[in-house]
Write an enzyme that holds these catalytic residues in place. Structure first.
Site, PDB file in Angstrom:
ATOM      1  N   GLY A   1      -5.197  -7.713   4.184  1.00 24.01           N
ATOM      2  CA  GLY A   1      -6.489  -7.174   4.629  1.00 24.01           C
ATOM      3  C   GLY A   1      -7.660  -7.912   4.002  1.00 24.01           C
TER       4      GLY A   1
ATOM      5  NE  ARG B   1      -1.159  -6.910   6.341  1.00 20.71           N
ATOM      6  CZ  ARG B   1      -2.316  -6.270   6.529  1.00 20.71           C
ATOM      7  NH1 ARG B   1      -2.879  -6.259   7.709  1.00 20.71           N
ATOM      8  NH2 ARG B   1      -2.902  -5.647   5.527  1.00 20.71           N
TER       9      ARG B   1
ATOM     10  CG  ASP C   1       1.410  -4.763  -3.706  1.00 22.84           C
ATOM     11  OD1 ASP C   1       1.073  -4.836  -2.505  1.00 22.84           O
ATOM     12  OD2 ASP C   1       1.695  -3.702  -4.271  1.00 22.84           O
TER      13      ASP C   1
ATOM     14  CB  THR D   1      -6.441  -4.301  -1.472  1.00 24.11           C
ATOM     15  OG1 THR D   1      -6.383  -3.080  -0.716  1.00 24.11           O
ATOM     16  CG2 THR D   1      -5.929  -3.999  -2.867  1.00 24.11           C
TER      17      THR D   1
ATOM     18  CG  ASP E   1      -6.073   0.353   0.433  1.00 25.48           C
ATOM     19  OD1 ASP E   1      -7.078   0.776   1.046  1.00 25.48           O
ATOM     20  OD2 ASP E   1      -5.084  -0.135   1.005  1.00 25.48           O
TER      21      ASP E   1
ATOM     22  CG  ASP F   1      -3.076  -0.012  -3.057  1.00 25.64           C
ATOM     23  OD1 ASP F   1      -3.543  -1.156  -3.165  1.00 25.64           O
ATOM     24  OD2 ASP F   1      -2.454   0.377  -2.062  1.00 25.64           O
TER      25      ASP F   1
ATOM     26  NE  ARG G   1      -2.132   0.004   2.018  1.00 24.46           N
ATOM     27  CZ  ARG G   1      -1.886  -1.294   1.960  1.00 24.46           C
ATOM     28  NH1 ARG G   1      -1.267  -1.884   2.961  1.00 24.46           N
ATOM     29  NH2 ARG G   1      -2.251  -2.007   0.924  1.00 24.46           N
TER      30      ARG G   1
HETATM   31  P1  ATP Z   1      -2.809  -5.515   1.993  1.00 33.71           P
HETATM   32  O1  ATP Z   1      -2.929  -4.650   0.774  1.00 33.71           O
HETATM   33  O2  ATP Z   1      -4.080  -5.792   2.641  1.00 33.71           O
HETATM   34  O3  ATP Z   1      -1.750  -5.046   2.960  1.00 33.71           O
HETATM   35  P2  ATP Z   1      -0.867  -7.409   1.110  1.00 33.71           P
HETATM   36  O4  ATP Z   1      -0.971  -8.731   0.452  1.00 33.71           O
HETATM   37  O5  ATP Z   1      -0.084  -6.369   0.371  1.00 33.71           O
HETATM   38  O6  ATP Z   1      -2.329  -6.955   1.449  1.00 33.71           O
HETATM   39  P3  ATP Z   1       1.164  -7.685   3.160  1.00 33.71           P
HETATM   40  O7  ATP Z   1       1.003  -7.540   4.627  1.00 33.71           O
HETATM   41  O8  ATP Z   1       2.122  -6.794   2.445  1.00 33.71           O
HETATM   42  O9  ATP Z   1      -0.309  -7.605   2.577  1.00 33.71           O
HETATM   43  O10 ATP Z   1       1.628  -9.202   2.837  1.00 33.71           O
HETATM   44  C1  ATP Z   1       0.867 -10.287   3.301  1.00 33.71           C
HETATM   45  C2  ATP Z   1       1.766 -11.421   3.662  1.00 33.71           C
HETATM   46  O11 ATP Z   1       2.519 -11.838   2.524  1.00 33.71           O
HETATM   47  C3  ATP Z   1       2.823 -11.101   4.700  1.00 33.71           C
HETATM   48  O12 ATP Z   1       2.312 -11.136   6.008  1.00 33.71           O
HETATM   49  C4  ATP Z   1       3.841 -12.207   4.463  1.00 33.71           C
HETATM   50  O13 ATP Z   1       3.424 -13.398   5.076  1.00 33.71           O
HETATM   51  C5  ATP Z   1       3.745 -12.413   2.950  1.00 33.71           C
HETATM   52  N1  ATP Z   1       4.893 -11.724   2.313  1.00 33.71           N
HETATM   53  C6  ATP Z   1       4.990 -10.435   1.954  1.00 33.71           C
HETATM   54  N2  ATP Z   1       6.194 -10.153   1.440  1.00 33.71           N
HETATM   55  C7  ATP Z   1       6.903 -11.310   1.502  1.00 33.71           C
HETATM   56  C8  ATP Z   1       8.226 -11.712   1.131  1.00 33.71           C
HETATM   57  N3  ATP Z   1       9.091 -10.837   0.597  1.00 33.71           N
HETATM   58  N4  ATP Z   1       8.584 -12.997   1.347  1.00 33.71           N
HETATM   59  C9  ATP Z   1       7.725 -13.884   1.871  1.00 33.71           C
HETATM   60  N5  ATP Z   1       6.485 -13.578   2.240  1.00 33.71           N
HETATM   61  C10 ATP Z   1       6.062 -12.318   2.063  1.00 33.71           C
END
Ligand code: ATP
Length: 319
Positions: A11, A72, A103, A126, A128, A130, A172
């Site tokens: 995000g 993503r 994360d 983020t 959030d 979190d 969330r």
């Molecule tokens: P937000 O809090 O906004 O959701 P985030 O970084 O937690 O942010 P995610 O959608 O969980 O967002 O992860 C972002 C991207 O990281 C995913 O679209 C993917 O490309 C990559 N990613 C997440 N987990 C893995 C994994 N286990 N292996 C490889 N790439 C990953």
């Protein structure tokens, strides 16, 4: 000359643009050549990686969102595509990566490092708030200020019309935005996922307050609670006897121009991230703690369950 790249993943938040601006400036100051990766991990795979100059970041410090976009990427979860990403970085001689994200993004980055040795520093971003291990994530203050402005406006109309307003914030499973907003905007009710509640326990109190002259209520609820905001509004109408409305703030919380605090935090996060990479910290997340900035391991950040600050949770009792 060493090359360093930055990307935004997950995000978007307000504060990413000031971070990009300082990334370019600080990299150049440190003798590094800065690169932008457009569209998150998708851009790594599609070789959407370009050298960044002062021109690319002029006039963006006051803008929300991110100039290099975020995404993503399902493909990045597949090793085949991570190998393509590595090849693309190799072609440009980039072996240092700064990632603004959550994360999930850090997890992907860690796997990428272990397979391919691309050093990284993660910057928690983020609204959030979190992410485990950091008290602050980039974008939170800007989101809180948007919420504050919205609630202040809603209060004006609530006060003029004798209504109960249920205002739903993002987050969330984390009630941080709702709780801080309730404490700073004067809500009568705050419901967050971290705390069990029973609406019945508020009925006598709220009815008595109406008898004593209360003309309106503001309820701030986090999107992760067990009930729909509409149900809370119906409860106000049916049990408390006051007409009620729901406002779901939604994505408005993610936009808007970054606050002074987020601009400053963006500056500091970037300084620490680039410093970490130059000092040989090959896989870290830069976290803001009660004792200042600290480098933490991916494991500590990603595999520890996030918990809301107990001190803040105690304040909820007084709402
Ligand atoms: P937000 O809090 O906004 O959701 P985030 O970084 O937690 O942010 P995610 O959608 O969980 O967002 O992860 C972002 C991207 O990281 C995913 O679209 C993917 O490309 C990559 N990613 C997440 N987990 C893995 C994994 N286990 N292996 C490889 N790439 C990953």
């Amino acid at each position: 000359m060493k090359n360093i790249a930055i990307l935004c993943s997950g995000g978007d938040v307000s504060g990413m643009n000031p971070a990009l601006k300082h990334f370019v400036e600080y990299s150049l100051q440190k003798g590094l050549t800065p690169y932008f990766v457009y569209d998150g991990y998708e851009g790594l795979i599609d070789n959407n990686i370009r050298e960044a100059t002062y021109k690319d970041v002029s006039g963006i410090i006051n803008r929300g969102g991110t100039k290099i976009r975020s995404a993503r990427s399902k493909r990045f979860i597949d090793k085949k595509y991570r190998d393509i990403a590595k090849k693309n970085l190799d072609m440009l001689n980039i072996d240092m990566l700064v990632v603004l994200g959550g994360d999930g993004s850090f997890k992907g980055l860690d796997i990428f490092y272990k397979e391919n040795g691309i050093k990284f520093c993660g910057i928690p971003a983020t609204i959030d708030n979190d992410i485990s291990g950091t008290e602050y994530c980039l974008g939170v203050d800007s989101a809180l200020n948007i919420i504050k402005t919205s609630i202040d406006s809603i209060r004006d109309t609530a006060a003029s019309f004798s209504r109960a307003f249920v205002i739903e914030t993002m987050g969330r499973d984390c009630g941080y935005l709702a709780l801080i907003s309730a404490l700073t905007c004067g809500a009568e009710l705050c419901l967050i996922p971290e705390k069990e509640y029973d609406l019945k326990s508020y009925e006598d109190k709220f009815k008595k307050e109406i008898q004593n002259g209360r003309r309106y209520f503001l309820a701030i609820v986090s999107e992760g609670i067990k009930q729909d905001s509409k149900e809370i509004a119906e409860w106000f109408s049916q049990k408390i006897g006051m007409e009620s409305k729901v406002t779901v703030l939604g994505h408005v919380q993610r936009g808007g121009n970054p606050t002074v605090y987020d601009r400053l935090m963006a500056y500091k996060f970037i300084n620490h991230a680039i410093t970490a990479l130059l000092q040989g910290k090959d896989e870290s997340v830069i976290c803001y703690t009660k004792d200042g900035f600290k480098y933490k391991s991916i494991d500590e950040v990603v595999n520890t369950t996030f918990k809301l600050d107990p001190e803040l949770l105690e304040f909820l009792e007084n709402v």
